[in-house]
Design a protein around this motif. Structure first.
Motif, short mmCIF file in Angstrom:
data_model
loop_
_atom_site.label_atom_id
_atom_site.label_comp_id
_atom_site.label_asym_id
_atom_site.label_seq_id
_atom_site.Cartn_x
_atom_site.Cartn_y
_atom_site.Cartn_z
N TYR A 109 45.47 56.65 45.28
CA TYR A 109 45.55 57.46 44.07
C TYR A 109 46.83 57.18 43.28
CZ TYR A 109 41.43 60.14 45.37
OH TYR A 109 40.14 60.51 45.66
N THR A 110 47.96 57.14 43.96
CA THR A 110 49.24 57.07 43.25
C THR A 110 49.44 55.75 42.51
OG1 THR A 110 50.36 56.33 45.28
CG2 THR A 110 50.34 58.69 44.82
N ARG A 111 48.75 54.69 42.90
CA ARG A 111 48.92 53.42 42.19
C ARG A 111 48.17 53.39 40.87
NH1 ARG A 111 45.29 49.92 46.49
NH2 ARG A 111 43.24 50.67 45.84
N GLU A 112 47.31 54.39 40.63
CA GLU A 112 46.56 54.47 39.37
C GLU A 112 47.44 55.12 38.29
OE1 GLU A 112 43.64 53.19 38.83
OE2 GLU A 112 43.04 52.69 40.89
N VAL A 113 47.61 54.45 37.16
CA VAL A 113 48.52 54.95 36.13
C VAL A 113 48.03 56.24 35.50
CG1 VAL A 113 49.50 52.69 35.62
CG2 VAL A 113 47.47 53.46 34.37
N THR A 114 46.72 56.48 35.53
CA THR A 114 46.19 57.69 34.90
C THR A 114 46.08 58.85 35.88
OG1 THR A 114 43.90 57.00 35.32
CG2 THR A 114 44.88 56.39 33.18
N PHE A 115 46.47 58.62 37.15
CA PHE A 115 46.34 59.68 38.16
C PHE A 115 47.40 60.76 37.98
CE2 PHE A 115 48.17 61.31 42.14
CZ PHE A 115 47.12 62.13 42.54
N GLY A 116 47.00 61.98 38.21
CA GLY A 116 47.93 63.10 38.24
C GLY A 116 47.28 64.28 38.92
N VAL A 117 48.08 65.19 39.45
CA VAL A 117 47.57 66.41 40.05
C VAL A 117 48.51 67.54 39.66
CG1 VAL A 117 48.76 65.92 42.23
CG2 VAL A 117 46.84 67.55 42.20
N MET A 118 47.96 68.68 39.35
CA MET A 118 48.76 69.83 38.93
C MET A 118 48.12 71.11 39.46
SD MET A 118 47.68 70.14 34.90
CE MET A 118 47.91 68.39 34.62
N TYR A 119 48.94 72.13 39.58
CA TYR A 119 48.41 73.45 39.89
C TYR A 119 47.92 74.11 38.61
CZ TYR A 119 50.50 73.07 44.51
OH TYR A 119 50.82 72.65 45.78
N ARG A 120 46.86 74.88 38.75
CA ARG A 120 46.27 75.56 37.60
C ARG A 120 46.33 77.07 37.82
NH1 ARG A 120 45.95 73.96 33.03
NH2 ARG A 120 43.92 74.87 32.58
N PRO A 121 46.25 77.86 36.73
CA PRO A 121 46.29 79.32 36.89
C PRO A 121 45.17 79.82 37.79
CG PRO A 121 46.61 78.69 34.59
CD PRO A 121 46.22 77.44 35.32
N ASN A 122 45.49 80.81 38.58
CA ASN A 122 44.50 81.47 39.43
C ASN A 122 43.73 82.48 38.58
OD1 ASN A 122 43.14 83.11 41.29
ND2 ASN A 122 44.79 83.00 42.80
N PRO A 123 42.41 82.36 38.48
CA PRO A 123 41.65 83.30 37.63
C PRO A 123 41.72 84.74 38.12
CG PRO A 123 40.16 81.92 38.91
CD PRO A 123 41.53 81.34 39.08
#
Length: 256
Positions: free
Chosen positions: A233-247
């Motif tokens: 995953y990390t070698r892909e330039v468009t990859f990212g992960v983030m936390y999102r608001p809890n509904p």
């Protein structure tokens, strides 16, 4: 700002990921406690039914904690086949959920399930308690759910940044970022229960997937660490992960 909850890899940083003991050993695993751990468990009212790693201090109860500071609840009388999203949909505008675990073990065919619910903060726990214990019933699929403070007392978690939740967003190339591929990737690395998984509209080069786990503890945060530790995953330039608001989090007054 949204940028604060984005976790983007930098170079070949080691995020220290290791699979959970439950994922490695399977359901029902529990290693033998040492005598020191047994002594601490007796002092801290640790549940005898706990199946995780007894060495992790955060799993212990705090018996002296005042009831109003206990962020954990026990919910019972659910239909046996209750789903995580049926519970979370009934818990809106309360607070971030630290963990939700449905217990179906040992339930007869026509029995009822229970669930342990833990909030990050005392404020979230108080809003939930007031809404469903004081102001009205907690109803799931026509069942009136019994809500009590969990005897296994859990204080609020002030160490985890507020942007971290049980919900994450993954983006990147669609051959890697899709619900089937991601869940296959997590298999063997963590055990999870899903609230919801959302595949956003994508094209041939970029995809976005939201995953709402039942818990931050041992689920969402391990999923993030696993992704950031894997070069696929990390070698892909468009990859990212983030936390999102809890509904389930409290809705600011201006948004009501």
């Amino acid at each position: 700002p949204a940028a604060n909850n984005h976790v983007q890899p930098s170079g070949r940083r080691d995020y220290g990921f290791s699979p959970s003991s439950l994922a490695i050993n399977g359901p029902g695993w529990q290693r033998e406690m040492t005598e020191e751990e047994r002594s601490l468990a007796r002092q801290t009212d640790m549940s005898p039914n706990y199946k995780g790693d007894p060495a992790i201090f955060k799993h212990y109860s705090v018996p002296e904690l005042p009831e109003e500071e206990n962020c954990a609840f026990w919910l019972s009388r659910f239909p046996k086949d209750v789903r995580v999203n049926e519970i979370t949909e009934a818990i809106r505008d309360c607070g971030r959920i630290w963990a939700l675990h449905i217990n179906r073990e040992g339930i007869p065919e026509h029995g009822q399930a229970g669930a342990k619910l833990v909030f990050f903060t005392r404020r979230g726990a108080a809003r939930f308690w007031s809404r469903y214990k004081v102001n009205g019933p907690f109803v799931v699929r026509g069942h009136w759910i019994l809500v009590v403070r969990n005897r296994f007392k859990t204080p609020e978690n002030m160490d985890t940044p507020a942007v971290r939740t049980r919900c994450i967003r993954v983006h990147g190339p669609p051959h890697l970022v899709n619900s089937d591929r991601l869940l296959a990737f997590f298999t063997g690395k963590l055990e999870w229960e899903l609230d919801e998984i959302i595949n956003h509209p994508s094209d041939d080069v970029f995809a976005v997937v939201d995953i709402r786990f039942a818990a931050y503890r041992g689920q969402a945060h391990l999923a993030v660490k696993a992704l950031l530790s894997h070069e696929r995953y990390t070698r892909e330039v468009t990859f990212g992960v983030m936390y999102r608001p809890n509904p389930c989090d409290e809705v600011p007054e201006d948004d009501n």
